[in-house]
Design an enzyme around this catalytic site. Structure first.
Site, short mmCIF file in Angstrom:
data_model
loop_
_atom_site.label_atom_id
_atom_site.label_comp_id
_atom_site.label_asym_id
_atom_site.label_seq_id
_atom_site.Cartn_x
_atom_site.Cartn_y
_atom_site.Cartn_z
N ASP A 177 14.08 9.12 -15.72
CA ASP A 177 14.74 8.44 -16.84
C ASP A 177 13.73 7.50 -17.51
O ASP A 177 12.96 6.83 -16.82
CB ASP A 177 15.95 7.64 -16.32
N TYR A 191 21.64 15.84 -34.82
CA TYR A 191 21.97 15.86 -33.38
C TYR A 191 22.57 17.21 -33.01
O TYR A 191 22.17 17.84 -32.03
CB TYR A 191 22.94 14.72 -33.07
N LEU A 240 20.14 16.10 -18.46
CA LEU A 240 21.08 15.24 -19.19
C LEU A 240 20.35 14.30 -20.15
O LEU A 240 21.00 13.66 -20.99
CB LEU A 240 21.90 14.40 -18.20
N GLY A 244 21.52 7.14 -16.89
CA GLY A 244 22.44 6.98 -18.01
C GLY A 244 23.88 6.94 -17.52
O GLY A 244 24.15 6.93 -16.31
N LYS A 288 20.83 19.99 -30.53
CA LYS A 288 21.51 20.44 -29.31
C LYS A 288 21.80 21.94 -29.37
O LYS A 288 21.72 22.64 -28.36
CB LYS A 288 22.81 19.65 -29.13
N ALA A 294 23.09 19.87 -20.44
CA ALA A 294 24.24 19.14 -20.99
C ALA A 294 24.18 19.25 -22.50
O ALA A 294 23.26 18.74 -23.14
CB ALA A 294 24.19 17.67 -20.56
#
Ligand code: UDP
Length: 328
Positions: A31, A149, A76, A10, A153, A117
């Site tokens: 990924d 979101y 991440l 990313g 998180k 992250a």
């Protein structure tokens, strides 16, 4: 030292991959290439220290295979970008919630530390100027898709915290504030690459809402060393750090700044939030971090200005446009 970077293809992950390889570390990238791209790793594709695994963080077998011989995990991988979250809300929620547990379980088995992250989104509508890690979250209704979101998180952070308390898994949380720079795609909504691309194409720059909303943009090349420093500092484990810039700008001013820096003749159009993101969208009016804790712990202090960022993104986009037109 061998590190696993989930989401290593990313935008931020690929810069972190290059940085760690530059430090002489080995890097394993996991990924699923959903929003990332192998193209992001082109500069290090033949590096002997790099191995690439195509797979999802939601797949425990893929995580297990990537984790062999690894000393540290940078987690991440996530569904990112406001457009992605709004277009594929349920899928994004699953990715962002399930992935962290798979990774923390693997970290527990292998007893390796994790850097998670996270994001400034978790503060939601708290507009405190110089928000600190202990400030309260103010999020809207769970039925407003945007907040899913922030909720995912925030729960990821809670998972990391509880895996520490209950299973002794070592982790550190980096709350990233509007990280930008070369390779960031505008496709998923991020404003800086969108404005630069619009300016270079001579199209109007689309300012959503009034344009008075404030953000602070931090260069990815300032962010990446901070992630590595946090991972290396055991005193940082078990807590969260704001990572970002405190150079404030409104989005309307940003549009003007990009037009000037690119020498574009583009105009600016204001697009109502409803048109940009659909009905019921709520934006953050201001997002300005206090990064004093990261500065005190690992000496974090961004070196690059917003003008540096705009110039770097513009140079990269110009190069891409030139090679695309040369290929035609
Ligand atoms: N934005 C904008 N025009 C665009 C894309 C984004 O005005 O073409 C606005 C967006 O509504 C937000 C700010 O720019 O207020 C930053 O958006 P981004 O998605 O980059 O990051 P966010 O801070 O929302 O996570």
């Amino acid at each position: 030292m061998r590190s696993l970077i989930t989401g290593g293809a990313g935008f931020i992950g690929s810069h972190l991959t290059e940085h760690l390889l530059g430090l002489g570390q080995e890097v394993v990238v996991l990924d699923d290439l959903s929003t990332g791209s192998e193209h992001n790793l082109a500069a290090v594709a033949d590096h002997p220290g790099l191995s690439f695994h195509h797979g999802s963080v939601n797949d425990p077998e893929a995580v297990e295979a990537a984790l062999q011989g690894v000393d540290a995990i940078y987690h991440l991988a996530a569904a990112v970008g406001v457009f992605t979250i709004l277009d594929k809300t349920l899928h994004s929620l699953r990715t962002n919630l399930l992935g962290v547990e798979t990774v923390l379980e693997a970290a527990r088995r292998h007893q390796v530390p994790v850097l998670l992250a996270s994001t400034s989104e978790i503060y939601g509508k708290n507009t405190t100027e110089g928000i600190t890690e202990d400030d309260d979250r103010i999020v809207g209704s769970p039925l407003v898709n945007r907040w899913s979101y922030a909720e995912a998180k925030a729960l990821d952070e809670t998972y990391a915290h509880l895996y520490g308390v209950e299973y002794g898994v070592r982790s550190v949380i980096a709350r990233l504030f509007n990280t930008v720079g070369p390779r960031q795609s505008g496709r998923y909504g991020m404003v800086v690459p969108r404005f630069v691309e619009q300016a270079l194409a001579g199209e109007p720059l689309t300012v959503f809402g009034s344009g008075e909303q404030i953000r602070c943009f931090c260069h990815v090349l300032d962010v990446v060393p901070a992630l590595v420093a946090l991972m290396a500092d055991e005193s940082a484990y078990g807590t969260a750090y704001n990572i970002g810039s405190n150079e404030q700008i409104s989005i309307a001013e940003l549009a003007e700044r990009v037009i000037k820096a690119t020498g574009s003749t583009s105009s600016v159009v204001h697009v109502p939030y409803q048109e940009a993101y659909g009905p019921g969208f709520e934006d953050m009016e201001r997002r300005v971090p206090d990064c004093g804790k990261a500065e005190r712990t690992v000496g974090f202090r961004p070196q690059r200005t917003l003008d540096d960022i705009i110039n770097d993104v513009t140079a990269e986009r110009r190069l891409r446009r030139d090679s695309a037109s040369a290929a035609v």
